[in-house]
Each structure stands twice: as C-alpha cells, then as structure tokens.
Write a protein that holds these residues in place. Structure first.
Motif, PDB file in Angstrom:
ATOM      1  N   THR A  74      43.670 -23.134  16.122  1.00 23.05           N
ATOM      2  CA  THR A  74      45.129 -23.239  16.175  1.00 23.05           C
ATOM      3  C   THR A  74      45.607 -23.079  17.623  1.00 23.05           C
ATOM      4  O   THR A  74      46.519 -23.774  18.071  1.00 23.05           O
ATOM      5  CB  THR A  74      45.765 -22.175  15.264  1.00 23.05           C
TER       6      THR A  74
ATOM      7  N   ASP B 274      47.055 -28.812  11.111  1.00 20.70           N
ATOM      8  CA  ASP B 274      46.185 -27.635  11.209  1.00 20.70           C
ATOM      9  C   ASP B 274      45.607 -27.287   9.841  1.00 20.70           C
ATOM     10  O   ASP B 274      46.307 -27.358   8.833  1.00 20.70           O
ATOM     11  CB  ASP B 274      47.063 -26.463  11.720  1.00 20.70           C
ATOM     12  N   ASP B 275      44.349 -26.905   9.828  1.00 16.43           N
ATOM     13  CA  ASP B 275      43.676 -26.465   8.591  1.00 16.43           C
ATOM     14  C   ASP B 275      43.677 -27.536   7.506  1.00 16.43           C
ATOM     15  O   ASP B 275      44.083 -27.286   6.365  1.00 16.43           O
ATOM     16  CB  ASP B 275      44.335 -25.181   8.052  1.00 16.43           C
TER      17      ASP B 275
ATOM     18  N   ARG C 180      40.363 -13.107  16.305  1.00  9.71           N
ATOM     19  CA  ARG C 180      41.596 -12.476  15.810  1.00  9.71           C
ATOM     20  C   ARG C 180      41.354 -10.998  15.524  1.00  9.71           C
ATOM     21  O   ARG C 180      42.163 -10.139  15.858  1.00  9.71           O
ATOM     22  CB  ARG C 180      42.071 -13.201  14.555  1.00  9.71           C
TER      23      ARG C 180
HETATM   24 MG    MG Z   1      44.228 -21.560  12.518  1.00  9.97          MG
END
Ligand code: MG
Ligand code: ADP
Length: 468
Positions: free
Chosen positions: A181, A237-238, A336
C-alpha cells in the motif's frame, strides 16, 4: 406491536455483523408479510441481484433473529423481488395478504411505494473522481529499499516516469505489512507532485466492490463504468478480495480492457500471486499477469533496522542501533508490527521520562506480548483444532454443517482471531468462507460462551497449550 421488528432486526445485525452488511444489503430489503399460521415471513428485495445475494449470505442471520423477534423458532424466510411480489400475493389465495397478521413496516414500505423517493436516493450515490484517498505520509522517499523489495520499488518508481507504456499492468504482491500500500500511495503522491494533469484513482478492492454493488442497486452502473474508464492511472489495492465477486470481476475486466487498449496505467497489489487467488475468472487472472509481476519478500534484519531507523527519525527520535536491533530481531517480519513495537517503546519512554535503552525496550515489549500470547499463524491454530476435534483441515474448510463440525470451525475462528494478527477477512479466506461476517459471528458467539462455559474454557486452554 409488529411494527418496528425489521428495524430491531437491522439493529441486531449491525451489532453482530457490522454496519456494512446493513447499509449495503439489508436496508434495501423490506419486511412484506408475516404469516403466523404457516410461519413464513415474506421479504421483498428491490431486484433479483440483492435478493440472491442476501439469500446466499444472510439467510441464517435472518432465520435466527427474525425467529427470535417474532417468537417463532424455525420460521421460514421467503424472498420476493419487486417483480414477483404480485405473484406471491396471487398464489397466496388470490386475495390481499391479510388473512393472517400482515406487517408492513411504514418506513420500508413507503420507500418502495412512494413516488420519487427512489429517485432521490439514486441521485445521492456518490460516484466521482476522488484523489482524497492518497496518504501523504507514504512517499518514495520514506520507503526503505532492501533486497526484499527493490524490484517492486524500482517498478513502482518507473511507472511514474512512463505512465502506461512500461509495465502495464504492474502487479505488486507480497505478504501483509510489507509495504504494498505504501508503494501505491507513493506512486499517487509522485504523480501529484509531477502535477501533469493525470487523472488517477486509488481504490481499495473493498471500496471498489461496494461502489459497484451500490451502482447496481441504484442503477448507476453506467456512471460507475464512466468514472473508471476516464482515468489515466487506476490503482487498486488488495485485489485478492475480488475473489468470488463475479459481477465485480466482470466489470473490472471491461474497465481493464478499455484502459489497457488506451495505454492507461493500471496497478494492482495483492497478498497472493494471481494464480493463487481462488475464485478469480480465468480471463481476468490472465490479464493481471500480463505486465510485470513484482514481489516483495520479507525484509532482512538489516532492512528491518533501516526501516525502524527511518520511522524513528520521522518521529524526531534518535535510537541506538542495539535497541533497533532488539526490536527488529523479535521475530516479526511484518513491518506494520515492527512499527507498532517501535511506537510503544517511544511512547513508554516519553510517558515515563526515561531514555530509550535496550532494557526499557525489553520491558515494554516483553510485557506487552508475554510468550504465551505471542501471535501465532493460522495454520498452527488450524492444526491444533484439527487434532483436538479429530477433523482434517479440509473438513474445517468444507461446506459441511453438522453441529460438531460447525462448532469446531467456530472455535477455530475465535482462536484464530485471538491468537493471530490476522483480520476477520483473512481468517475467512483461510477457512474458505465466502463472507467474513461468518467469522465475526463465530468470534462473538464463542467469546460470549467462553465467559460462562467452563468446559469450553478448558478446551480452549488445551488447544492453546498444544499451539505454544
Ligand atoms: Mg495494504
Ligand atoms: P501492505 O499493504 O503490504 O500490507 P503497508 O504498505 O500498509 O503494507 O505497510 C505497513 C507499514 O509498514 C506502513 O506504515 C509502511 O509505511 C511500512 N513499511 C513497509 N515497508 C516499508 C519500507 N520498505 N520502508 C518504510 N516503511 C515501510
């Protein structure tokens, strides 16, 4: 007395399955008739698309909760769409459906019957070009390039220089939290900075799917297509979440062809390679692989440290290498999560007015994640569940619905949510459920039961012990 039942039902579903289910699907449905003698509740959907969807996905919710609210266990739910509403009434004896108690909810009935209302609702569907979703923090400059992501980085950067003609589509894939992302937004920010009048759209697949669904519901498919066909750069995205969404895939397929023929740039991210996305139409799959497929791997220790260093600097913090190494080496490959750990350390030091040291990092991180609570992965939970309940993984993933297998599956979902960092959707994917609201339902159900069921508590404890 019956009035308001549908609204109560919506409230319950909102609690249990989230407001998206209600807003997207169930609000479009109305309660048409309740036949107490035959225990049949008739619902009306605005069209057969909504009817089919709700029937396939939310029947259990409907039966359970309407059954409770109407005090009629085992009731049957029958769906009519606007076109066959008349037929149902005719086959019901050819009379008005009021031989038995009839319930027409004023709010929902008027929505369908009052002239003009539908039109008003239609015009409120927002379909417009939107750049607002680009996050300014995700820049190429703030992305640390390492051996794990250099191809994806280089490709992403290159497309901003040669829009549409170099790698088209660009397909970036890699595990969760590895920067996909970030790269997509970096492309968006770079294009914005170049200010070359490019018309770009960044959209998560979830939003793309929902937008398409409301376009269908409100007869806005044309506007939907128009919006996406007018872009110079389309970033989705995704894309793995488009699996099994046949109509959305079809729409995307046409948009893709249209844009690609005109050399407009298309970029996708995914946590799976196109070939591994289940429930993807072959012709769309082949198109996803047409251009460059660039993968991101898990970062090495050095890259993880470099990322942490950069994040710390962005927070005006200088942190010694030994501390960074300690945080980076604690097992997680998900950037993350690493960031989360760093932020906890910085916050703790600042709140307690201490210097950031390795001892402090140890105290914060070890306390926050005691060994037994260290996140595990979905396969480990599935293995322990299968061995405890004597099932195979295929059974958990199957459509079988016997009481025992359903129970084992629900406990699996609950434990997966509790012991891993995976989202409801990812858990649903892993267990081959079409809809993540099933997972939410199971998690909430077992969570409640565990509080007052000693035996279940013991079972869960044993399964946990087998995992760790
Ligand atoms: Mg992502
Ligand atoms: P994904 O989309 O692959 O799940 P994200 O792009 O959301 O992952 O990244 C998660 C977090 O990790 C973001 O805050 C992002 O800035 C950060 N991150 C991931 N990889 C890098 C990298 N190479 N350099 C800097 N930050 C990164």
């Amino acid at each position: 007395m019956l009035i308001g039942i549908w609204e109560d039902f919506l409230k319950i579903v909102k609690e249990e399955a989230g407001s998206r289910v209600v807003e997207t699907w169930l609000k479009a449905v109305s309660l048409y008739q309740w036949d107490a003698n035959s225990r049949v509740v008739y619902l009306v959907a605005p069209n057969s698309f909504v009817k089919d969807w709700v029937q396939t996905h939310y029947m259990q919710l409907l039966e359970t909760h309407l059954g409770r609210l109407l005090n009629a266990q085992g009731l049957k739910v029958v769906f009519l769409d606007c076109s066959d509403k008349q037929e149902a009434v005719a086959s019901n004896g050819g009379t008005e459906p009021n031989q038995t108690p009839v319930m027409m909810h004023p709010a929902t009935v008027s929505r369908h019957d009052r002239k003009g209302t539908k039109k008003d609702r239609r015009s409120s569907v927002p379909i417009s070009i939107n750049h607002a979703h680009i996050n300014q923090h995700y820049q190429f400059d703030s992305f640390v390039v390492g051996p794990n992501n250099s191809l994806a980085y280089a490709a992403a950067h290159a497309v901003t220089e040669k829009i549409g003609s170099l790698y088209n589509p660009l397909f970036i894939y890699g595990g969760s939290g590895l920067g996909k992302t970030h790269l997509l937004h970096a492309i968006g920010n770079e294009l914005r900075r170049l200010d070359n009048g490019m018309n770009m759209v960044y959209q998560s697949t979830d939003r793309f799917v929902n937008e398409f669904i409301s376009a269908i519901r409100f007869d806005k498919v044309h506007a939907f297509q128009k919006k996406y066909k007018s872009v110079d750069v389309l970033m989705i995205d995704d894309i793995q979440f488009i699996s099994n969404k046949e109509q959305t895939q079809e729409a995307l397929f046409h948009i893709f062809n249209f844009l690609h023929e005109r050399q407009k740039q298309i970029i996708f991210t995914s946590d799976l390679f196109p070939r591994d996305i289940k429930g993807l139409a072959e012709r769309l799959r082949s198109r996803l692989e047409w251009g460059l497929v660039a993968d991101i791997h898990t970062p090495t220790l050095e890259t993880k440290m470099a990322i942490l260093k950069k994040k710390a600097a962005a927070n005006d913090e200088h942190i010694e290498d030994d501390v960074l190494e300690f945080i980076a080496s604690r097992g997680s490959t998900n950037v993350r999560e690493l960031e989360g750990a760093l932020i906890r350390v910085i916050a703790f030091a600042s709140l307690t007015k201490q210097d950031i040291s390795i001892g402090l990092a140890q105290r914060v991180l070890v306390r926050a994640a005691p060994v037994a609570q260290e996140p595990t992965d979905l396969s480990s939970v599935a293995k322990a569940i299968c061995s405890f309940y004597s099932y195979r993984l295929e059974d958990l993933r199957s459509e079988k619905r016997s009481r025992e297998i359903t129970r084992a599956r629900q406990v699996a979902m609950y434990m997966m949510k509790k012991l891993t960092t995976k989202s409801l959707r990812e858990i649903g994917f892993f267990l081959k459920r079409k809809d993540h609201s099933t997972v939410l339902h199971a998690v909430n159900k077992i969570k409640k039961e565990v509080e007052c069921d000693d035996e279940l508590q013991q079972q869960i404890k044993k399964i946990e012990e087998a995992i760790y």
